[in-house]
Design a protein around this motif. Sequence first.
Motif, PDB file in Angstrom:
ATOM      1  N   ALA A 194       6.950  14.846  -7.874  1.00  0.00           N
ATOM      2  CA  ALA A 194       5.861  14.977  -8.845  1.00  0.00           C
ATOM      3  C   ALA A 194       5.298  13.610  -9.215  1.00  0.00           C
ATOM      4  N   MET A 195       6.186  12.633  -9.429  1.00  0.00           N
ATOM      5  CA  MET A 195       5.738  11.288  -9.771  1.00  0.00           C
ATOM      6  C   MET A 195       4.979  10.654  -8.605  1.00  0.00           C
ATOM      7  N   LYS A 196       5.455  10.899  -7.392  1.00  0.00           N
ATOM      8  CA  LYS A 196       4.800  10.321  -6.223  1.00  0.00           C
ATOM      9  C   LYS A 196       3.416  10.928  -6.017  1.00  0.00           C
ATOM     10  N   ASN A 197       3.294  12.237  -6.236  1.00  0.00           N
ATOM     11  CA  ASN A 197       1.986  12.870  -6.084  1.00  0.00           C
ATOM     12  C   ASN A 197       1.018  12.408  -7.165  1.00  0.00           C
ATOM     13  N   LEU A 198       1.524  12.235  -8.382  1.00  0.00           N
ATOM     14  CA  LEU A 198       0.671  11.717  -9.450  1.00  0.00           C
ATOM     15  C   LEU A 198       0.210  10.302  -9.111  1.00  0.00           C
ATOM     16  N   ALA A 199       1.123   9.506  -8.551  1.00  0.00           N
ATOM     17  CA  ALA A 199       0.758   8.149  -8.136  1.00  0.00           C
ATOM     18  C   ALA A 199      -0.285   8.195  -7.023  1.00  0.00           C
ATOM     19  N   ARG A 200      -0.160   9.162  -6.111  1.00  0.00           N
ATOM     20  CA  ARG A 200      -1.142   9.291  -5.026  1.00  0.00           C
ATOM     21  C   ARG A 200      -2.528   9.620  -5.581  1.00  0.00           C
ATOM     22  N   VAL A 201      -2.573  10.541  -6.544  1.00  0.00           N
ATOM     23  CA  VAL A 201      -3.862  10.910  -7.137  1.00  0.00           C
ATOM     24  C   VAL A 201      -4.528   9.685  -7.753  1.00  0.00           C
ATOM     25  N   ARG A 202      -3.757   8.918  -8.519  1.00  0.00           N
ATOM     26  CA  ARG A 202      -4.330   7.744  -9.178  1.00  0.00           C
ATOM     27  C   ARG A 202      -4.653   6.643  -8.168  1.00  0.00           C
ATOM     28  N   LEU A 203      -3.831   6.538  -7.125  1.00  0.00           N
ATOM     29  CA  LEU A 203      -4.100   5.551  -6.085  1.00  0.00           C
ATOM     30  C   LEU A 203      -5.398   5.879  -5.358  1.00  0.00           C
ATOM     31  N   LEU A 204      -5.629   7.159  -5.100  1.00  0.00           N
ATOM     32  CA  LEU A 204      -6.870   7.573  -4.437  1.00  0.00           C
ATOM     33  C   LEU A 204      -8.086   7.204  -5.278  1.00  0.00           C
ATOM     34  N   LYS A 205      -7.975   7.379  -6.584  1.00  0.00           N
ATOM     35  CA  LYS A 205      -9.088   7.017  -7.470  1.00  0.00           C
ATOM     36  C   LYS A 205      -9.349   5.512  -7.431  1.00  0.00           C
ATOM     37  N   VAL A 206      -8.262   4.740  -7.364  1.00  0.00           N
ATOM     38  CA  VAL A 206      -8.410   3.282  -7.289  1.00  0.00           C
ATOM     39  C   VAL A 206      -9.056   2.886  -5.966  1.00  0.00           C
ATOM     40  N   LEU A 207      -8.614   3.504  -4.876  1.00  0.00           N
ATOM     41  CA  LEU A 207      -9.191   3.197  -3.569  1.00  0.00           C
ATOM     42  C   LEU A 207     -10.683   3.506  -3.539  1.00  0.00           C
ATOM     43  N   LEU A 208     -11.068   4.627  -4.130  1.00  0.00           N
ATOM     44  CA  LEU A 208     -12.487   4.981  -4.174  1.00  0.00           C
ATOM     45  C   LEU A 208     -13.265   3.983  -5.020  1.00  0.00           C
ATOM     46  N   ALA A 209     -12.657   3.538  -6.119  1.00  0.00           N
ATOM     47  CA  ALA A 209     -13.316   2.545  -6.971  1.00  0.00           C
ATOM     48  C   ALA A 209     -13.458   1.210  -6.250  1.00  0.00           C
ATOM     49  N   GLU A 210     -12.543   0.939  -5.318  1.00  0.00           N
ATOM     50  CA  GLU A 210     -12.606  -0.294  -4.534  1.00  0.00           C
ATOM     51  C   GLU A 210     -13.572  -0.174  -3.358  1.00  0.00           C
ATOM     52  N   GLY A 211     -14.133   1.023  -3.167  1.00  0.00           N
ATOM     53  CA  GLY A 211     -15.032   1.233  -2.043  1.00  0.00           C
ATOM     54  C   GLY A 211     -14.309   1.488  -0.738  1.00  0.00           C
ATOM     55  N   LYS A 212     -13.061   1.939  -0.821  1.00  0.00           N
ATOM     56  CA  LYS A 212     -12.249   2.178   0.377  1.00  0.00           C
ATOM     57  C   LYS A 212     -12.108   3.680   0.617  1.00  0.00           C
ATOM     58  N   ALA A 213     -13.256   4.341   0.808  1.00  0.00           N
ATOM     59  CA  ALA A 213     -13.258   5.792   0.983  1.00  0.00           C
ATOM     60  C   ALA A 213     -12.531   6.220   2.254  1.00  0.00           C
ATOM     61  N   SER A 214     -12.709   5.470   3.330  1.00  0.00           N
ATOM     62  CA  SER A 214     -12.048   5.822   4.593  1.00  0.00           C
ATOM     63  C   SER A 214     -10.533   5.750   4.446  1.00  0.00           C
ATOM     64  N   GLU A 215     -10.055   4.730   3.740  1.00  0.00           N
ATOM     65  CA  GLU A 215      -8.615   4.587   3.514  1.00  0.00           C
ATOM     66  C   GLU A 215      -8.098   5.725   2.637  1.00  0.00           C
ATOM     67  N   ALA A 216      -8.911   6.144   1.673  1.00  0.00           N
ATOM     68  CA  ALA A 216      -8.523   7.266   0.815  1.00  0.00           C
ATOM     69  C   ALA A 216      -8.387   8.543   1.634  1.00  0.00           C
ATOM     70  N   LEU A 217      -9.330   8.780   2.536  1.00  0.00           N
ATOM     71  CA  LEU A 217      -9.267   9.967   3.388  1.00  0.00           C
ATOM     72  C   LEU A 217      -8.030   9.944   4.281  1.00  0.00           C
ATOM     73  N   GLU A 218      -7.705   8.782   4.807  1.00  0.00           N
ATOM     74  CA  GLU A 218      -6.520   8.659   5.654  1.00  0.00           C
ATOM     75  C   GLU A 218      -5.259   9.017   4.875  1.00  0.00           C
ATOM     76  N   LEU A 219      -5.207   8.578   3.619  1.00  0.00           N
ATOM     77  CA  LEU A 219      -4.044   8.879   2.784  1.00  0.00           C
ATOM     78  C   LEU A 219      -3.928  10.378   2.544  1.00  0.00           C
ATOM     79  N   ILE A 220      -5.051  11.028   2.224  1.00  0.00           N
ATOM     80  CA  ILE A 220      -5.030  12.473   1.964  1.00  0.00           C
ATOM     81  C   ILE A 220      -4.668  13.246   3.228  1.00  0.00           C
ATOM     82  N   ASN A 221      -5.315  12.921   4.329  1.00  0.00           N
ATOM     83  CA  ASN A 221      -5.083  13.653   5.575  1.00  0.00           C
ATOM     84  C   ASN A 221      -3.680  13.420   6.122  1.00  0.00           C
TER      85      ASN A 221
END
Length: 218
Positions: free
Chosen positions: A126-153
């Motif tokens: 649960a903690m790791k998934n919560l960290a992933r959600v927040r990490l994805l938001k940070v990646l998107l804020a950094e303009g790293k959309a492709s990296e965010a997609l790779e993490l999700i997929n």
Amino acid sequence: MAVELYDTEEQQVEAIKKWLNENGRSIVVGIAVGIGCVFGWNGWQNYQTAQFREASDLFQGMLEANQNANEESVSKTAERIKENYGDSPYAVYASFFLAKQSVETGDLEAARKELESILVESSESAMKNLARVRLLKVLLAEGKASEALELINGLEGSARTRFEAAFHELKGDAYVALGQEREARTAYKRVIELGRKSRFLNLKIEDLPVPDLPQINQ
């Protein structure tokens, strides 16, 4: 010990004496180790309880420092928790707090590193998934959309179940950032299918360009 049948009681006694001579030392050592384990375990439990209490007190102090807007105290206390009580859940909480603080001050790189450390250090899904959600938001804020997609997929099904809707919404956000509106719409619709509805999500969908209708040959 398996005592075989002997012709006389004397033979049986001698067999027991022989077995004790051959194995007595290991029995004594085993008993000593057993007693040591009991007392050692109790001592370890007491130590763990004390560590947990100390980490809890520090974390409470960190929250109070945050309420008083003492950012320096917050950072120092969080780092102390992570350094001295890394095996406690409070170390993970401290990392979340530092990540949040870094986002608020605009240090997205520091926030990303804190969240990535949780993925490595935490054993709680649960903690790791919560960290992933927040990490994805940070990646998107950094303009790293492709990296965010790779993490999700790259996530396995078991790691996505509880946060499935959140991951799909962030996936849609990533597609929007990449200019892939059709894929974004599909991701957002999946969020609705999973039962997660919000006005903000509807606005995201409404902001997407209307898909081109297929041409009908006359």
